[in-house]
Scaffold this motif. Sequence first.
Motif, PDB file in Angstrom:
ATOM      1  N   UNK A  48       0.204  -5.656  -5.765  1.00  0.00           N
ATOM      2  CA  UNK A  48       1.178  -4.951  -5.503  1.00  0.00           C
ATOM      3  C   UNK A  48       0.987  -4.011  -4.221  1.00  0.00           C
ATOM      4  N   UNK A  49       1.145  -4.380  -3.123  1.00  0.00           N
ATOM      5  CA  UNK A  49       0.885  -3.547  -2.100  1.00  0.00           C
ATOM      6  C   UNK A  49       2.003  -2.389  -1.781  1.00  0.00           C
ATOM      7  N   UNK A  50       1.600  -1.135  -1.587  1.00  0.00           N
ATOM      8  CA  UNK A  50       2.949  -0.234  -1.632  1.00  0.00           C
ATOM      9  C   UNK A  50       3.694  -0.103  -2.942  1.00  0.00           C
ATOM     10  N   UNK A  51       2.921  -0.179  -4.024  1.00  0.00           N
ATOM     11  CA  UNK A  51       3.528  -0.577  -5.303  1.00  0.00           C
ATOM     12  C   UNK A  51       4.589   0.780  -5.544  1.00  0.00           C
ATOM     13  N   UNK A  52       4.580   1.907  -4.887  1.00  0.00           N
ATOM     14  CA  UNK A  52       5.369   3.059  -5.480  1.00  0.00           C
ATOM     15  C   UNK A  52       5.284   3.434  -6.840  1.00  0.00           C
ATOM     16  N   UNK A  60       4.794  -8.728 -12.668  1.00  0.00           N
ATOM     17  CA  UNK A  60       3.925  -9.224 -12.021  1.00  0.00           C
ATOM     18  C   UNK A  60       2.686  -9.648 -13.252  1.00  0.00           C
ATOM     19  N   UNK A  61       2.380  -8.601 -14.268  1.00  0.00           N
ATOM     20  CA  UNK A  61       1.432  -8.698 -15.401  1.00  0.00           C
ATOM     21  C   UNK A  61       2.066  -9.892 -16.136  1.00  0.00           C
ATOM     22  N   UNK A  62       3.345  -9.971 -16.513  1.00  0.00           N
ATOM     23  CA  UNK A  62       3.783 -11.031 -17.476  1.00  0.00           C
ATOM     24  C   UNK A  62       3.515 -12.501 -16.885  1.00  0.00           C
ATOM     25  N   UNK A  63       3.722 -12.420 -15.376  1.00  0.00           N
ATOM     26  CA  UNK A  63       3.403 -13.699 -14.651  1.00  0.00           C
ATOM     27  C   UNK A  63       2.086 -14.287 -14.612  1.00  0.00           C
ATOM     28  N   UNK A  64       1.098 -13.287 -14.643  1.00  0.00           N
ATOM     29  CA  UNK A  64      -0.226 -13.693 -14.446  1.00  0.00           C
ATOM     30  C   UNK A  64      -0.877 -13.866 -15.850  1.00  0.00           C
ATOM     31  N   UNK A  65      -0.168 -13.153 -16.967  1.00  0.00           N
ATOM     32  CA  UNK A  65      -0.804 -13.179 -18.264  1.00  0.00           C
ATOM     33  C   UNK A  65      -2.203 -12.299 -18.388  1.00  0.00           C
ATOM     34  N   UNK A  66      -2.685 -12.432 -19.669  1.00  0.00           N
ATOM     35  CA  UNK A  66      -3.663 -11.514 -19.797  1.00  0.00           C
ATOM     36  C   UNK A  66      -5.159 -11.792 -19.190  1.00  0.00           C
ATOM     37  N   UNK A  67      -5.209 -13.054 -18.840  1.00  0.00           N
ATOM     38  CA  UNK A  67      -6.388 -13.518 -17.991  1.00  0.00           C
ATOM     39  C   UNK A  67      -6.355 -13.265 -16.534  1.00  0.00           C
ATOM     40  N   UNK A  68      -5.008 -12.843 -16.084  1.00  0.00           N
ATOM     41  CA  UNK A  68      -4.941 -12.399 -14.778  1.00  0.00           C
ATOM     42  C   UNK A  68      -5.256 -11.097 -14.134  1.00  0.00           C
ATOM     43  N   UNK A  69      -5.268 -10.695 -13.028  1.00  0.00           N
ATOM     44  CA  UNK A  69      -5.244  -9.520 -12.557  1.00  0.00           C
ATOM     45  C   UNK A  69      -4.134  -8.816 -11.742  1.00  0.00           C
ATOM     46  N   UNK A  70      -3.802  -7.916 -11.998  1.00  0.00           N
ATOM     47  CA  UNK A  70      -2.711  -7.220 -11.229  1.00  0.00           C
ATOM     48  C   UNK A  70      -3.311  -5.841 -10.923  1.00  0.00           C
ATOM     49  N   UNK A  71      -2.984  -5.623  -9.425  1.00  0.00           N
ATOM     50  CA  UNK A  71      -3.359  -4.084  -8.910  1.00  0.00           C
ATOM     51  C   UNK A  71      -2.431  -3.533  -8.091  1.00  0.00           C
ATOM     52  N   UNK A  72      -2.191  -2.563  -8.504  1.00  0.00           N
ATOM     53  CA  UNK A  72      -1.171  -1.777  -7.557  1.00  0.00           C
ATOM     54  C   UNK A  72      -1.635  -0.713  -6.742  1.00  0.00           C
ATOM     55  N   UNK A  73      -1.326  -0.829  -5.370  1.00  0.00           N
ATOM     56  CA  UNK A  73      -2.059   0.310  -4.519  1.00  0.00           C
ATOM     57  C   UNK A  73      -0.836   0.914  -3.623  1.00  0.00           C
ATOM     58  N   UNK A  74      -0.843   2.156  -3.415  1.00  0.00           N
ATOM     59  CA  UNK A  74      -0.047   2.980  -2.640  1.00  0.00           C
ATOM     60  C   UNK A  74      -0.729   3.970  -1.931  1.00  0.00           C
ATOM     61  N   UNK A  75       0.106   4.461  -0.918  1.00  0.00           N
ATOM     62  CA  UNK A  75      -0.550   5.632  -0.154  1.00  0.00           C
ATOM     63  C   UNK A  75      -0.325   6.952  -0.504  1.00  0.00           C
ATOM     64  N   UNK A  76       0.721   7.102  -1.501  1.00  0.00           N
ATOM     65  CA  UNK A  76       1.345   8.302  -1.628  1.00  0.00           C
ATOM     66  C   UNK A  76       0.957   8.534  -3.338  1.00  0.00           C
ATOM     67  N   UNK A  77       0.096   9.694  -3.409  1.00  0.00           N
ATOM     68  CA  UNK A  77      -0.515  10.318  -4.673  1.00  0.00           C
ATOM     69  C   UNK A  77       0.788  10.305  -5.891  1.00  0.00           C
ATOM     70  N   UNK A  78       1.693  11.182  -5.245  1.00  0.00           N
ATOM     71  CA  UNK A  78       3.010  11.417  -6.289  1.00  0.00           C
ATOM     72  C   UNK A  78       3.699  10.121  -6.648  1.00  0.00           C
ATOM     73  N   UNK A  79       3.770   9.023  -5.761  1.00  0.00           N
ATOM     74  CA  UNK A  79       4.242   7.851  -6.479  1.00  0.00           C
ATOM     75  C   UNK A  79       3.391   7.359  -7.610  1.00  0.00           C
TER      76      UNK A  79
END
Length: 204
Positions: A48-52, A60-79
Amino acid sequence: MTRDDRAAVRSFFGERAARWDTRFPDDGPAFAAAVAALRLRPGDRVLDAGCGTGRALPVLREAVGPDGLVIGADLTASMLTEAVRAGRRRRAPLLLADAARLPLRAGALDAVFAAGLVSHLPDPAAGLAELARVTRPGGQLALFHPVGRAALAARQGRELSARDVRARPRLEPLLAAAGWRLTSYADEDARFLALARRSRPPAG
C-alpha cells in the motif's frame, strides 16, 4: 523527490493526519471495491504505497490471507502514527519511506495499491517507475481515489484540468514509459480507478 518536495508533502499531510479518518468516514466501501478489482490471491505480496492512516490495510490483508504479505509505506510519520493508533499495524508492517525510493528489492511484489498517491508525486514518471521496479513482471498496480477527477476538482474549488496526471491522455503514456500497461480506466463521480499490469523494465 527532493528534500523540499518531501518537506512539502509531510507538511500537507502532517497537518491533516489526526483528522484524516473522520474527514472521510464513508470511504470504506470504495476502498474495498478498489482492492477487489486487483483480484489478489492468497499468498500474494502487496504494497500500500502512500498508505496514510492505513484504511486499505485490513482489506488488503483479508485478500491475501495469512500466508500473504501486506506492507504499508508512507512519507509522513504522523500518518503512520494514526495507522498505529487505529490498530492497523497488526495488519501489516509500516515503513516510513518515500514511494519514489522504496527500501524493497526489485520484483519483490505481486501488486501495488496506491490511493491518492500519484497526484502528490512531484515526479510522477519517476514514482511510477519505482513502483514498477519493485513489482514482478505480470504484477498489478491500482491507482485509486474514492472520488473521480471532476468531483475532486469541485470539492477543491478548482477547474478540471487536462494537465492532471490522472487524465487518461497523460497517465497512459506515463505508465507505459515506466513499465506498466494500462488495462482498465474508470473516472466517475464516485471513484477513480486505473489498473495496470507490469509489462517490462522501465525505459532507460
